[in-house]
Design an enzyme around this catalytic site. Structure first.
Site, PDB file in Angstrom:
ATOM      1  CB  THR A  48      -0.920   0.039   1.233  1.00  0.00           C
ATOM      2  OG1 THR A  48      -0.160   0.447   2.381  1.00  0.00           O
ATOM      3  CG2 THR A  48      -1.551  -1.326   1.506  1.00  0.00           C
ATOM      4  CB  CYS A  49       0.264   4.857  -0.203  1.00  0.00           C
ATOM      5  SG  CYS A  49      -1.095   5.106   0.948  1.00  0.00           S
ATOM      6  NE  ARG A  51      -0.213  -1.098   6.316  1.00  0.00           N
ATOM      7  CZ  ARG A  51       0.180  -1.030   7.585  1.00  0.00           C
ATOM      8  NH1 ARG A  51       0.981  -1.952   8.085  1.00  0.00           N
ATOM      9  NH2 ARG A  51      -0.237  -0.052   8.365  1.00  0.00           N
ATOM     10  CB  SER A 120      -3.994   3.180   8.449  1.00  0.00           C
ATOM     11  OG  SER A 120      -4.424   1.957   7.894  1.00  0.00           O
ATOM     12  CD  GLU A 125      -6.299   3.341   4.941  1.00  0.00           C
ATOM     13  OE1 GLU A 125      -7.112   3.358   4.005  1.00  0.00           O
ATOM     14  OE2 GLU A 125      -5.314   2.603   4.980  1.00  0.00           O
ATOM     15  CD  GLN A 131      -4.594  -0.381  -0.003  1.00  0.00           C
ATOM     16  OE1 GLN A 131      -4.429  -0.288   1.211  1.00  0.00           O
ATOM     17  NE2 GLN A 131      -4.256   0.591  -0.840  1.00  0.00           N
ATOM     18  N   GLY A 203      -6.087   7.334 -11.871  1.00  0.00           N
ATOM     19  CA  GLY A 203      -6.501   6.097 -11.224  1.00  0.00           C
ATOM     20  C   GLY A 203      -7.508   6.329 -10.113  1.00  0.00           C
ATOM     21  CG  MET A 205      -5.274   6.699  -4.452  1.00  0.00           C
ATOM     22  SD  MET A 205      -3.586   6.729  -3.802  1.00  0.00           S
ATOM     23  CE  MET A 205      -3.736   7.971  -2.514  1.00  0.00           C
TER      24      MET A 205
END
Length: 393
Positions: A48-49, A51, A120, A125, A131, A203, A205
């Site tokens: 993820t952004c 981890r 997070s 979130e 994910q 995309g 996000m």
């Protein structure tokens, strides 16, 4: 017997500058997952952004059961560190300093917290739950997971959903896209004139952010993307215009706010590009601060851009510091309720593991995925001594 091991690099253990060196890009994840599979009976990779985490399960006559938190009862992480060292150029000791390594039921507890959004950068979130689910789907598609990790990941998704539903964590939750949208709305409201918004990326996000701010009063919304059809569709939905990535430098000079969220492995906005845009802005008498919001991982904007006069740069780390949960009473109460739910779900999963352990080696491999799902998420079916619910497959 089966042992669990986890090795992770997250916002808690490794700065963004380290994570972006270690983390495979989207196109490299499959190759990494297949390489890791050679070192353990089962494996799954969560990216993820915030981890980059690898989960391993191994079956060996010498291991203790899944509850054992002893490193000797779990897969060896040495080959994983060597693999990451080769791809990142960092030494193994340096990687160890930034890694979190867990074994046994500590792996279960950690993954459940991740799925619930308690680990997070932005508390609670929702993206991470999807994910974790995608992590399972991808591992099954690649053939790298098996009964234990499949059941663990399914249970984590269940635990994350229940924690959100029963704890009230959603009422105090935030996200990177949500906070970026808040910044954009505030900026639009404070402008003396209607501002121009440049979105780099088309995309998920980018779409979530733009849908939240499309009616904030922008004079112009420009979306620069690599995929022409997707970029055009998004532009049509939010009332913007679509351009290709090669046009970014030209659009930058007239933008008031820029959001970058692409999967590019190299920065799209370099110091030289932004410096040139600032010169053009000066020639056009655009004196307001240029706000750059970088949601990319790896970063889409060179960090040194922040040193340029007339620029405010916010990346994932600075957004987390700025908008992370404040620890107020409502937040702490929600976290406590969520933790209690996760304790119950972990106990349920460990009972399932104990039942499988008692069956011996054949018990792990003989259980079909559908039966496995029923055992793990089938409500009271997981109570000690309860009969196993069979599902037709």
């Amino acid at each position: 017997m089966i042992g669990l091991t986890y090795i992770g690099f997250t916002h808690r253990t490794a700065p963004l500058s380290v994570r972006e060196r270690i983390t495979p890009c989207a196109g490299e994840i499959e190759a990494y997952a297949r390489q890791v599979r050679a070192f353990a009976g089962e494996s799954a990779v969560l990216r993820t952004c915030g981890r980059f985490e690898t989960f391993l399960a191994v079956e060996s006559d010498s291991t203790a059961d899944v509850q054992t938190a002893n490193a000797s009862a779990a897969p060896d992480i040495g080959p994983i560190l060597a693999l990451l060292s080769a791809r990142s150029g960092m030494s193994v000791p340096a990687l160890r300093r930034h890694a979190r390594i867990l074994h046994g039921d500590h792996v279960v507890a950690h993954l459940f917290r991740v799925a619930a959004g308690l680990d997070s950068p932005m508390l609670g979130e929702d993206h991470v739950l999807g994910q974790v689910s995608a992590c399972l789907t991808n591992a099954q598609r690649l053939g790298t997971t098996g009964p234990l990790l499949s059941a663990l990941l399914r249970s984590a998704v269940r635990a994350g959903r229940r924690a959100r539903k029963d704890s009230g964590i959603r009422r105090v939750a935030s996200s990177f896209t949500g906070e970026a949208a808040r910044l954009l709305r505030d900026r639009a409201a404070s402008e003396r004139r209607s501002g121009a918004l440049l979105m780099i990326g088309s995309g998920t996000m980018a779409a979530e952010t733009l849908e939240s701010v499309k009616d904030a009063g922008w004079s112009r919304i420009v979306i620069a993307g690599r995929h022409a059809s997707r970029t055009g569709e998004l532009a049509a939905r939010v009332g913007g215009c679509a351009v290709d990535l090669d046009s970014v430098a030209g659009e930058l000079a007239s933008a008031d706010v820029v959001v970058a969220c692409t999967s590019s492995t190299t920065p799209l906005l370099t110091t030289a590009i932004v410096r040139d845009a600032l010169r053009q802005r000066g020639a056009c008498n655009l004196r307001n601060i240029l706000l750059l919001i970088d949601l990319g991982m790896p970063r889409n904007v060179e960090p040194d851009v922040a040193r340029l006069p007339g620029v405010e740069l916010l990346d994932l780390e600075s957004l987390a510091r700025r908008f992370g949960a404040d620890g107020g009473s409502a937040v702490e109460a929600a976290k406590a309720r969520a933790a209690a739910v996760l304790d119950e779900e972990q106990a349920r999963f460990m009972r399932w593991c104990e039942n499988r352990r008692r069956r011996g080696r054949a018990g792990w491999s003989a259980v079909s995925p559908a039966v496995e799902r029923a055992d793990v998420v089938g409500g009271d079916q997981t109570a000690p001594g309860a009969p196993t619910r069979r599902v037709a497959v």
